[in-house]
Design a protein around this motif. Sequence first.
Motif, short mmCIF file in Angstrom:
data_model
loop_
_atom_site.label_atom_id
_atom_site.label_comp_id
_atom_site.label_asym_id
_atom_site.label_seq_id
_atom_site.Cartn_x
_atom_site.Cartn_y
_atom_site.Cartn_z
N GLN A 1 -46.39 31.75 9.51
CA GLN A 1 -45.57 30.56 9.53
C GLN A 1 -46.29 29.45 8.78
O GLN A 1 -47.46 29.18 9.04
N THR B 1 -39.62 28.65 11.94
CA THR B 1 -39.36 28.04 13.23
C THR B 1 -38.83 26.61 13.12
O THR B 1 -38.55 25.98 14.13
N ARG C 1 -41.33 30.85 6.48
CA ARG C 1 -42.09 31.97 7.03
C ARG C 1 -42.47 32.89 5.87
O ARG C 1 -41.62 33.52 5.25
N ASP D 1 -40.60 35.73 18.91
CA ASP D 1 -41.14 35.46 17.58
C ASP D 1 -42.65 35.20 17.67
O ASP D 1 -43.09 34.05 17.71
N GLY E 1 -44.29 32.75 15.36
CA GLY E 1 -43.91 31.36 15.57
C GLY E 1 -44.74 30.68 16.64
O GLY E 1 -44.52 29.51 16.95
N SER F 1 -46.24 27.22 16.01
CA SER F 1 -45.23 26.16 15.98
C SER F 1 -44.87 25.72 17.39
O SER F 1 -44.80 24.52 17.69
#
Length: 285
Positions: free
Chosen positions: A181, A246, A251, A116, A119, A122
Amino acid sequence: MMNMDQHSDTLTTVQGQTALRMERKLDHAPDKVWAALTKPSALARWFPAEVELDLRPGATITFRFPGGEAPEMTGVVTDVEAPTLFAFTWGDQHLSWSIAPYADGSLLTLVHTFGDHFGSASFASGWHLCINALGQLLDGGPVRPSRDTGRLHEAYVRRFDLGRGGVEAVAGGKRIRLERQLVRPAETVWEVLSNGVEPVAGLPVPEGFTSGKVAAGPVTEVRAPKSLTYTAEPHGSVTWEMREGTGHGARLVLTQTGPEDLDGTAALAAWQERVERLAEALIES
């Protein structure tokens, strides 16, 4: 909180996967760091989950989250070389922790590999705070894990250039696409975007969903708080979609379609600016 600029945090792509690399210099011997990385009682004080493991390659490693906030997960221990390397899978991700002597202490390197890409901020902000807590544990003081207000996450978005987006050719025209994100759930994002004016199919789109540089027509489809589509002149559309993220928040996938003569560069720049303002407003929310 550690200053991001004091450390080496990089993002690369390896065989279609994203690899986050984080290095930290610690004022503690490798053996002491190794114990904090591999003993479940120590991990419970700084790691994001409770860990049950058998410290040998091929063994199962289990992750349990406090309060059942996420389902239990398992992985496989892939490498154990005391006191220099501990690696394991976590679902479809892989984490490798290596320790090397450095000056009077150690150099700790985490390489987290995952699919991802969006992500990444995160994961980076989460590990940043976890390693801060690890440092507190090693120092022998109270361990007080910090929580990110969203600013650390957004700093990693900027560092890794995750808000860029792109323009691509599609059948009959062009498509602008931004994936980002966010740090708040879909309901909060929707509230900020609508600003008290709920979108209704057939009516003008609320200003918060526009870029200010795209001629916006009426709403064509709305599924609050998950998605909204409206017409964009000439001969195109804009869609805001809130997907599962995440765990930090929703998202966002934002797309605009238009004809072949659409100025994709200008449209993309306008949406980048709009999403940056949204991200800042969410931190303040």
